[in-house]
Enzyme design. Structure first.
Site, PDB file in Angstrom:
ATOM      1  N   CYS A   2       0.823  -1.213   0.000  1.00 52.96           N
ATOM      2  CA  CYS A   2       0.000   0.000   0.000  1.00 52.96           C
ATOM      3  C   CYS A   2       0.856   1.261   0.000  1.00 52.96           C
ATOM      4  CB  CYS A   2      -0.861   0.034   1.255  1.00 52.96           C
ATOM      5  SG  CYS A   2      -1.829  -1.443   1.500  1.00 52.96           S
ATOM      6  N   ARG A  27       4.721   0.694  -6.153  1.00 48.52           N
ATOM      7  CA  ARG A  27       4.749  -0.185  -4.980  1.00 48.52           C
ATOM      8  C   ARG A  27       3.812  -1.381  -5.149  1.00 48.52           C
ATOM      9  NH1 ARG A  27       6.713   2.512  -0.379  1.00 48.52           N
ATOM     10  NH2 ARG A  27       5.333   1.400   1.032  1.00 48.52           N
ATOM     11  N   TRP A  75      -2.996  -2.605  -1.514  1.00 49.60           N
ATOM     12  CA  TRP A  75      -2.545  -3.923  -1.980  1.00 49.60           C
ATOM     13  C   TRP A  75      -3.230  -4.904  -1.038  1.00 49.60           C
ATOM     14  CZ3 TRP A  75       0.720  -7.990  -0.223  1.00 49.60           C
ATOM     15  CH2 TRP A  75       1.260  -8.792  -1.236  1.00 49.60           C
ATOM     16  N   ASN A 101      -1.430   1.594   6.074  1.00 51.19           N
ATOM     17  CA  ASN A 101      -0.532   0.570   5.513  1.00 51.19           C
ATOM     18  C   ASN A 101      -0.140  -0.346   6.653  1.00 51.19           C
ATOM     19  OD1 ASN A 101      -0.505   2.069   3.240  1.00 51.19           O
ATOM     20  ND2 ASN A 101       1.669   2.569   3.288  1.00 51.19           N
ATOM     21  N   GLY A 102      -0.016  -1.637   6.361  1.00 53.52           N
ATOM     22  CA  GLY A 102       0.406  -2.571   7.413  1.00 53.52           C
ATOM     23  C   GLY A 102      -0.713  -3.554   7.691  1.00 53.52           C
ATOM     24  N   GLU A 480      19.599 -15.290  -9.205  1.00 50.99           N
ATOM     25  CA  GLU A 480      19.034 -13.973  -9.533  1.00 50.99           C
ATOM     26  C   GLU A 480      18.483 -13.949 -10.963  1.00 50.99           C
ATOM     27  OE1 GLU A 480      18.084 -11.663  -7.836  1.00 50.99           O
ATOM     28  OE2 GLU A 480      17.988  -9.888  -9.116  1.00 50.99           O
ATOM     29  N   LYS A 484      14.630 -13.013 -11.762  1.00 55.93           N
ATOM     30  CA  LYS A 484      14.254 -11.924 -12.682  1.00 55.93           C
ATOM     31  C   LYS A 484      13.285 -12.443 -13.721  1.00 55.93           C
ATOM     32  CE  LYS A 484      15.027  -9.007 -11.087  1.00 55.93           C
ATOM     33  NZ  LYS A 484      15.683  -8.858  -9.854  1.00 55.93           N
ATOM     34  N   GLU A 487       9.732 -13.385 -12.183  1.00 55.73           N
ATOM     35  CA  GLU A 487       8.881 -12.315 -11.658  1.00 55.73           C
ATOM     36  C   GLU A 487       8.329 -11.412 -12.746  1.00 55.73           C
ATOM     37  OE1 GLU A 487      10.817  -9.803  -8.740  1.00 55.73           O
ATOM     38  OE2 GLU A 487      12.675  -9.826  -9.872  1.00 55.73           O
ATOM     39  N   HIS A 503      20.802 -35.095  -9.146  1.00 52.44           N
ATOM     40  CA  HIS A 503      20.231 -35.734  -7.950  1.00 52.44           C
ATOM     41  C   HIS A 503      18.710 -35.613  -7.914  1.00 52.44           C
ATOM     42  CE1 HIS A 503      24.170 -36.631  -6.419  1.00 52.44           C
ATOM     43  NE2 HIS A 503      24.531 -35.389  -6.703  1.00 52.44           N
ATOM     44  N   LYS A 603       6.781  -3.475  -4.535  1.00 53.80           N
ATOM     45  CA  LYS A 603       8.190  -3.068  -4.481  1.00 53.80           C
ATOM     46  C   LYS A 603       8.749  -3.201  -3.074  1.00 53.80           C
ATOM     47  CE  LYS A 603      12.017  -1.240  -5.972  1.00 53.80           C
ATOM     48  NZ  LYS A 603      12.904  -2.184  -6.679  1.00 53.80           N
TER      49      LYS A 603
HETATM   50  C1  F6R Z   1      13.163  -8.904  -6.835  1.00 47.42           C
HETATM   51  C2  F6R Z   1      13.065  -7.960  -5.739  1.00 47.42           C
HETATM   52  C3  F6R Z   1      12.770  -8.490  -4.389  1.00 47.42           C
HETATM   53  C4  F6R Z   1      13.535  -7.681  -3.322  1.00 47.42           C
HETATM   54  C5  F6R Z   1      13.119  -8.140  -1.926  1.00 47.42           C
HETATM   55  C6  F6R Z   1      13.862  -7.392  -0.850  1.00 47.42           C
HETATM   56  O1  F6R Z   1      13.438  -8.264  -8.038  1.00 47.42           O
HETATM   57  O2  F6R Z   1      13.173  -6.770  -5.925  1.00 47.42           O
HETATM   58  O3  F6R Z   1      13.084  -9.840  -4.299  1.00 47.42           O
HETATM   59  O4  F6R Z   1      14.909  -7.864  -3.515  1.00 47.42           O
HETATM   60  O5  F6R Z   1      11.736  -7.926  -1.770  1.00 47.42           O
HETATM   61  O6  F6R Z   1      13.615  -6.028  -0.897  1.00 47.42           O
HETATM   62  P1  F6R Z   1      14.585  -5.009  -0.187  1.00 47.42           P
HETATM   63  O7  F6R Z   1      15.895  -5.079  -0.858  1.00 47.42           O
HETATM   64  O8  F6R Z   1      13.916  -3.669  -0.337  1.00 47.42           O
HETATM   65  O9  F6R Z   1      14.679  -5.435   1.252  1.00 47.42           O
END
Ligand code: F6R
Length: 608
Positions: A2, A27, A75, A101-102, A480, A484, A487, A503, A603
């Protein structure tokens, strides 16, 4: 997650709130709403769906303006995304409006009690209990009511409140959920994040847990939980509105991929002095020398930088490193000692699990060093030591440049630890520092090769399963690359340590499965050749990401080959990951995905 924005001033609040909400879109959200003063009343407009739908509803209110209000992007957590569940929520008489938020963990219990007292609920949200509780405790002083209500809530919150008896004022509070106050000239703001008010002011206060704030257009007063005024330090953001805009790129993600050379340079350059590494933290040299173990704690991509760092730190500084997902660390009763150091990595500095895990480590007597991108964020404020990455604002949900800056920060830390503990000489440190300072131009070369990567993406965008294989740091990079891809393109993908595939997981390899093999380490090239042969024998199509030093060994067994510049081998994720970011980006473009706001993702994950 949110987003909250609030504005009080002389200008028309509606466009200010709408543009603030648009800047928080990154976000992640599924509904939006605003509440504004309308003379002596409060008017609410809210809807499920995009901000453009909210805008349409607001445009129907002709001949109406207001100079103060709060806005929210939701959200969904409690209850589906519907108009009723959207924020703001009102008290029964419509005199108090709340955005939140929360998560309120004891909302069911509070709701049941309020229903017994005759309150009627219009939504399924946890937030609505706050509006009714405020009404219950309100007897002419909204600050006192909010202070009382916060003692009843369990969970996390950032709150923005309007009370019809205090037109032109916003009341706010926070616990474990981000909230900042923007300080303008004759106008003030609350927001979950800086971009919401960056077009109006760069000055802000951070809000600490338990604080309650009262804003009018000319004043901001911050109180502690006993409603005693507290002094706050005025902070200034050093980035501009343009930095938080697309700047001609089709997506923030592509812009941020291209900003990586600069972001890495900005993170590294200020920390090099006469060719040696000088970290700007007051972490005592004695602590670096005497450490017995390092715990790295993070989530998602930040966790993946930790998995790279384990290889780098153990090989350079010879300190055992454990890497934990923050959500696991906090509940697994970790065995730690006072001679350990806990490194916490986070772009936002607000991730709920990472924050809670860091607090757990501190509670157990471990010193904490945070690697953070957002200055003044909660984790940065609470950690014992902080090192900032200078990636600038990262808007796309899928992280790219923050990941790359975290990596170089960890390389520098590894080299510093290695010197402090006598495992490398000052000259070797200089060689490593020189290697690190060459990374930006090497990333530039990788991202300059977009044509090859977009061609490969056009070949593979219809694949249903993609595997990433590697050994050592290449395996960590594959984690990673795989994240990427899934997601933003929604293609199922797994990253495996190349030696582990046989395995069990090799059962999934069949005709035409795409395997991305990452192979940048000379000593392991032959092993990777064997692993590639294994998957090819089962019909896989192999795209190998090699370095200039390993490409000759890999070329013959690979169906496609992408080469990154040679570098100090343990630092190669800095080059292979940008290649995989671009690959994932173009696959997602080819599939018509929503690149900057992938489905279901947010985000900044500020709830558990
Ligand atoms: C993936 C991504 C997430 C963040 C994770 C941690 O592309 O962005 O996996 O890396 O949510 O977020 P932060 O770094 O803000 O703690």
């Amino acid at each position: 997650m949110c987003g909250i924005v609030g504005f009080t001033g002389s200008a028309d609040a509606l466009p200010v709130l709408l543009s603030g909400l648009k800047r928080l879109e990154y976000r992640g959200y599924d509904s939006a709403g605003i509440a504004v003063f309308d003379g002596d009343d409060i008017r609410v407009v809210k809807t499920r769906g995009r901000i453009s739908e909210l805008e349409n509803k607001i445009n129907e209110l002709s001949g109406f303006s207001s100079q103060c209000g709060i806005g929210h992007t939701r959200w969904a957590t409690h209850g589906e995304p519907t108009d009723e569940n959207s924020h703001p929520h009102l008290s029964g008489d419509g005199r108090i409006a709340v955005v939140h938020n929360g998560i309120i963990e004891n909302y069911a219990e509070l709701r049941a009690r309020l229903i017994k007292r005759g309150y009627t609920f219009r939504s399924e949200t946890d937030t609505e209990v706050i509006a009714h509780l405020l009404d219950y405790y309100y007897s002419g002083d909204i600050l006192a009511a909010l202070s009382k209500v916060t003692t009843k809530l369990r969970g996390s919150y950032a709150l923005g409140v309007l009370c019809a008896d205090r037109p032109g004022e916003i009341i706010a509070a926070r616990l474990d959920s981000p909230l900042i106050v923007g300080l303008g000239e004759g106008e003030n703001f609350i927001a979950s994040d800086i971009p919401a008010f960056l077009a109006h002011t760069r000055d802000y206060y951070t809000v600490d847990d338990g604080e309650i704030i009262c804003l009018s257009k000319d004043s901001v007063t911050v109180y502690n939980s006993d409603l005693e005024p507290v002094e706050k330090e005025r902070m200034t953001v050093n980035w501009s509105v343009e930095a938080a805009e697309k700047g001609g790129y089709e997506h923030f993600m592509l812009k941020e991929i291209n900003e990586q050379p600069k972001a890495v340079r900005d993170t590294v350059s200020p920390r090099l002095e006469n060719g040696r590494i000088a970290l700007d933290t007051d972490i005592p040299e004695e602590l670096l020398k005497s450490l017995s173990r390092i715990h790295i704690i993070a989530c998602g991509s930040a966790y993946h930088t930790g998995t790279v760092a384990k290889y780098v730190i153990e090989s350079l500084a010879k300190i055992p490193v454990e890497v934990d997902l923050a959500s696991e660390f906090r509940y697994r009763e970790p065995i730690v000692s006072e001679r350990d150091l806990c490194i916490v990595i986070s772009q936002s500095g607000e991730t709920a699990d990472t924050l809670a895990a860091m607090r757990e480590a501190k509670r157990r007597g471990v010193r904490t060093l945070a690697i953070i991108n957002v200055v003044g964020s909660t984790i940065a404020r609470e950690a014992d030591f902080v090192l900032y990455t200078w990636a600038g604002p990262e808007i796309a949900v899928a992280t790219t440049k923050a990941y790359s800056t975290q990596l170089v920060m960890l390389y520098m830390l590894a080299a510093r630890l290695a010197v402090a503990r006598g495992h490398i000489s000052p000259d070797e440190e200089k060689t490593l520092a020189a290697e690190i300072s060459l990374i930006p131009e090497k990333i530039d070369k990788v991202i300059g090769n977009t044509d090859t990567l977009s061609y490969l993406a056009s070949r593979f965008h219809n694949h249903k399963d993609i595997f990433f294989l590697g050994r050592g740091v290449d395996y960590a990079a594959g984690l990673e690359g795989s994240l990427k891809l899934k997601e933003i393109s929604y293609i199922r993908s797994e990253a495996y340590a190349a030696g582990e595939l046989k395995h069990g997981t090799i059962a999934l390899i069949q005709n035409d499965t795409l395997v991305v093999a990452i192979a940048t380490q000379k000593a392991l090239a032959e092993k990777m050749v064997s692993n590639i042969r294994e998957v090819k024998a089962r019909g896989a199509c192999v795209l190998t990401i090699a370095s200039e030093d390993t490409r000759d060994a890999l070329a013959a067994v690979s169906d496609h080959l992408f080469t990154v510049p040679a570098c100090f081998e343990k630092f190669s994720p800095s080059l292979t990951v940008p290649a995989m970011q671009i690959f994932a980006y173009y696959i997602a473009v080819a599939r018509g995905c929503s690149i900057d706001k992938p489905r279901n993702l947010a985000k900044s994950v500020t709830v558990e």
